[in-house]
Design a protein around this motif. Structure first.
Motif, PDB file in Angstrom:
ATOM      1  N   LYS A  14       0.808  -1.216   0.000  1.00 24.90           N
ATOM      2  CA  LYS A  14       0.000   0.000   0.000  1.00 24.90           C
ATOM      3  C   LYS A  14       0.843   1.269   0.000  1.00 24.90           C
ATOM      4  O   LYS A  14       1.939   1.284   0.553  1.00 24.90           O
ATOM      5  N   LYS A  15       0.216   2.312  -0.549  1.00 25.72           N
ATOM      6  CA  LYS A  15       0.803   3.649  -0.431  1.00 25.72           C
ATOM      7  C   LYS A  15       0.217   4.290   0.814  1.00 25.72           C
ATOM      8  O   LYS A  15      -0.974   4.088   1.102  1.00 25.72           O
ATOM      9  N   SER A  16       0.994   5.085   1.513  1.00 30.51           N
ATOM     10  CA  SER A  16       0.450   5.739   2.703  1.00 30.51           C
ATOM     11  C   SER A  16      -0.466   6.894   2.296  1.00 30.51           C
ATOM     12  O   SER A  16      -0.211   7.577   1.291  1.00 30.51           O
ATOM     13  N   SER A  17      -1.501   7.089   3.106  1.00 24.04           N
ATOM     14  CA  SER A  17      -2.414   8.204   2.832  1.00 24.04           C
ATOM     15  C   SER A  17      -1.740   9.556   3.126  1.00 24.04           C
ATOM     16  O   SER A  17      -2.248  10.605   2.761  1.00 24.04           O
ATOM     17  N   SER A  18      -0.574   9.495   3.805  1.00 25.26           N
ATOM     18  CA  SER A  18       0.137  10.750   4.106  1.00 25.26           C
ATOM     19  C   SER A  18       0.619  11.416   2.823  1.00 25.26           C
ATOM     20  O   SER A  18       0.852  12.620   2.793  1.00 25.26           O
ATOM     21  N   GLY A  19       0.789  10.605   1.773  1.00 21.36           N
ATOM     22  CA  GLY A  19       1.329  11.126   0.517  1.00 21.36           C
ATOM     23  C   GLY A  19       2.810  11.484   0.634  1.00 21.36           C
ATOM     24  O   GLY A  19       3.411  12.009  -0.294  1.00 21.36           O
ATOM     25  N   LYS A  20       3.397  11.169   1.829  1.00 19.41           N
ATOM     26  CA  LYS A  20       4.815  11.535   2.048  1.00 19.41           C
ATOM     27  C   LYS A  20       5.715  10.303   1.936  1.00 19.41           C
ATOM     28  O   LYS A  20       5.303   9.187   2.268  1.00 19.41           O
ATOM     29  N   LEU A  21       6.929  10.560   1.535  1.00 11.75           N
ATOM     30  CA  LEU A  21       7.915   9.484   1.416  1.00 11.75           C
ATOM     31  C   LEU A  21       9.142   9.819   2.251  1.00 11.75           C
ATOM     32  O   LEU A  21       9.471  10.994   2.436  1.00 11.75           O
ATOM     33  N   HIS A  33      18.622   6.853  -2.743  1.00  6.51           N
ATOM     34  CA  HIS A  33      18.617   5.643  -3.567  1.00  6.51           C
ATOM     35  C   HIS A  33      17.236   5.018  -3.640  1.00  6.51           C
ATOM     36  O   HIS A  33      16.831   4.470  -4.651  1.00  6.51           O
ATOM     37  N   TYR A  34      16.522   5.046  -2.513  1.00  8.31           N
ATOM     38  CA  TYR A  34      15.157   4.511  -2.452  1.00  8.31           C
ATOM     39  C   TYR A  34      14.313   5.503  -1.660  1.00  8.31           C
ATOM     40  O   TYR A  34      14.848   6.390  -0.986  1.00  8.31           O
ATOM     41  N   LYS A  35      12.997   5.248  -1.722  1.00  8.67           N
ATOM     42  CA  LYS A  35      12.088   5.993  -0.842  1.00  8.67           C
ATOM     43  C   LYS A  35      11.079   5.012  -0.276  1.00  8.67           C
ATOM     44  O   LYS A  35      10.687   4.070  -0.976  1.00  8.67           O
ATOM     45  N   VAL A  36      10.667   5.228   0.962  1.00  4.86           N
ATOM     46  CA  VAL A  36       9.628   4.375   1.548  1.00  4.86           C
ATOM     47  C   VAL A  36       8.498   5.249   2.074  1.00  4.86           C
ATOM     48  O   VAL A  36       8.664   6.456   2.280  1.00  4.86           O
ATOM     49  N   GLN A  37       7.355   4.621   2.279  1.00  5.59           N
ATOM     50  CA  GLN A  37       6.163   5.351   2.719  1.00  5.59           C
ATOM     51  C   GLN A  37       6.345   5.903   4.136  1.00  5.59           C
ATOM     52  O   GLN A  37       6.876   5.208   5.006  1.00  5.59           O
TER      53      GLN A  37
END
Ligand code: G3P
Length: 449
Positions: A14-21, A33-37
């Motif tokens: 799932k993607k977080s509803s925060s819309g932030k990474l 290098h990467y991003k996480v929810q």
């Protein structure tokens, strides 16, 4: 710009509803290098709810079936060793070979845990009342081990996969559900590893992995009323967690200042080899790294010379090339390591978590033991001598969870008990101890007429 990964809840990505990474910096390139929810507290609440529900039916799933699923996860994990190792290289700059070893070791840990769980959870005790004074044989007591409920696992950056499965596998075999909060550096490796459990076919909601900032969801997770047990490995944060957590079992490993005591009769080549392995592997970023050498004055020069020769041969470079010394996990960590190498001896007491090793000359064994025991930490220690009687006496006098005789400190093999005293932790780990710790005893008493 960094590939974005989803978090894992209710058997879905799932993607977080925060819309932030949250960005993950590659320590070698210092680029994202990467991003996480960046999961929200609301998402944590949902995960806790599903974990609670999933646990109820999981506890009723036959033990052999739970073991079968864990064996399946273990082999999938090993099949996926290459992509998982790749992310370990990119996120935490672990040398490529060691990254593969970490994944394979983790697969073996999961399998061993399934086997051990079947053995130790498959038996209970039977007691009779007349063995206690004043009682007739009118009561039969049956004991068994039952799960705690929802286990919260928080592994550190240096072994994000291995120190996650060392919590996940015991929790699951014992009938618990599991919520994983990975470290930011190491989060993608954790997500890859969780994917292997997903492929193995565990029930929905039984395992979840929530990523995000500690400042946003850290306390919220550790103080959540839905959590029935916390297994944490890391730094000082653990002390704060232990103060805030509710009345639940805690398993904590919070670092060490492992001392290496070297006597006059020690095999100095063996000592030097172990100091290199113990002090500098993974650039010293191990709780069980040798962090202070306490060597008898008469052999100190000879030892330092041997160690220096080996240090000079260590390669410094990127993890992809299997360099011995790779970039430490973050810029702030690098600054901390450099800033603290000063002659005022803070280094004699603190944990640098980097490739730095103080050598202190001692004139008696007692002096060595005294320095070791004056530390706030008490994880492991080691002693080098050919005299086994002396080794045992010194080992007994060292206030640490484990003493290694004639070898560097190390946690593994992973079924050995692993524990720290003082500020190094609470409880004991290792496969058998972790399974036991993640259960409680239930007794049924049959009262005869
Ligand atoms: O730093 C984590 C600690 O558990 C060390 O493990 O296997 O390197 O001794 P290991």
């Amino acid at each position: 710009d960094g590939e974005a990964y989803k978090y894992y809840a209710d058997g879905e990505w799932k993607k977080s509803s925060s819309g932030k990474l949250v960005p993950i910096i590659n320590p070698t390139t210092r680029k994202v290098h990467y991003k996480v929810q960046a999961c929200t507290q609301e998402e944590v609440n949902k995960v806790m709810e599903t974990a609670k529900i999933a646990q109820k039916s999981w506890a009723k799933t036959p033990l052999w079936k739970r073991a079968e699923l864990l064996h399946k996860a273990a082999s999938i994990l090993k099949e996926h060793k290459a992509p998982i190792a790749e992310s370990l290289v990119k996120e935490i700059a672990k040398p490529a070979k060691d990254a593969v070893t970490e994944v394979v070791r983790s697969g073996d840990l999961v399998s061993y845990c399934a086997e051990e769980g079947v053995r130790i959870l498959g038996e209970g005790k039977f007691l009779v009342s007349d063995s206690f004074p004043g009682n007739d044989r009118t009561k039969y007591c049956l004991t068994s081990k039952i799960p705690l409920g929802v286990v919260l696992a928080i592994p550190p950056f240096n072994y994000p996969v291995n120190l996650a499965v060392s919590k996940i596998a015991p929790a699951l075999i014992a009938g618990n559900s599991l919520v994983l909060k990975p470290p930011t550096q190491g989060a993608v490796s954790c997500l890859h590893m969780v994917h292997c459990f997903h492929l193995a076919g565990f029930p929905k909601g039984l395992i979840s992995c929530v990523t995000g900032k500690g400042s946003e969801i850290g306390d919220f997770l550790t103080m959540h009323p839905g959590v029935n047990c916390i297994s944490f490995t890391g730094g000082d944060t653990g002390i704060a967690i232990s103060k805030k957590a509710g009345m639940i079992p805690l398993q904590m490993e919070l670092g060490g200042k492992d001392a290496c005591i070297v006597l006059e009769d020690a095999d100095l080549d063996l000592v030097a080899a172990n100091i290199i392995k113990g002090g500098f592997s993974y650039s010293g970023q191990r709780c069980t790294a040798v962090k202070v050498v306490l060597v008898m004055e008469s052999v100190a020069d000879a030892l330092v010379e041997k160690v220096n020769k080996r240090v000079a041969k260590l390669t410094v470079g990127p993890p992809e090339e299997n360099s011995d010394i790779t970039p430490v996990v973050s810029e702030s960590s690098a600054n901390f390591i450099e800033d603290n190498v000063r002659p005022d001896m803070r280094i004699a007491w603190e944990e640098p978590f980097g490739p730095v090793l103080p050598v202190i000359r001692i004139t008696s064994v007692e002096e060595g033991i005294h320095h070791c025991n004056a530390s706030n930490f008490g994880l492991q220690g080691c002693v080098f001598t050919k005299d086994i009687n002396k080794a045992i006496l010194i080992g007994d006098a060292m206030e640490t969870g484990t003493v290694q005789i004639n070898s560097a400190p190390a946690r593994g093999p992973d079924h050995f008990p692993f524990q720290g005293i003082k500020d190094s932790g609470i409880g004991s780990q290792g496969i058998t101890n972790s399974i036991n710790m993640m259960t409680k005893i239930k007794t049924t008493v049959i009262n005869l007429p």
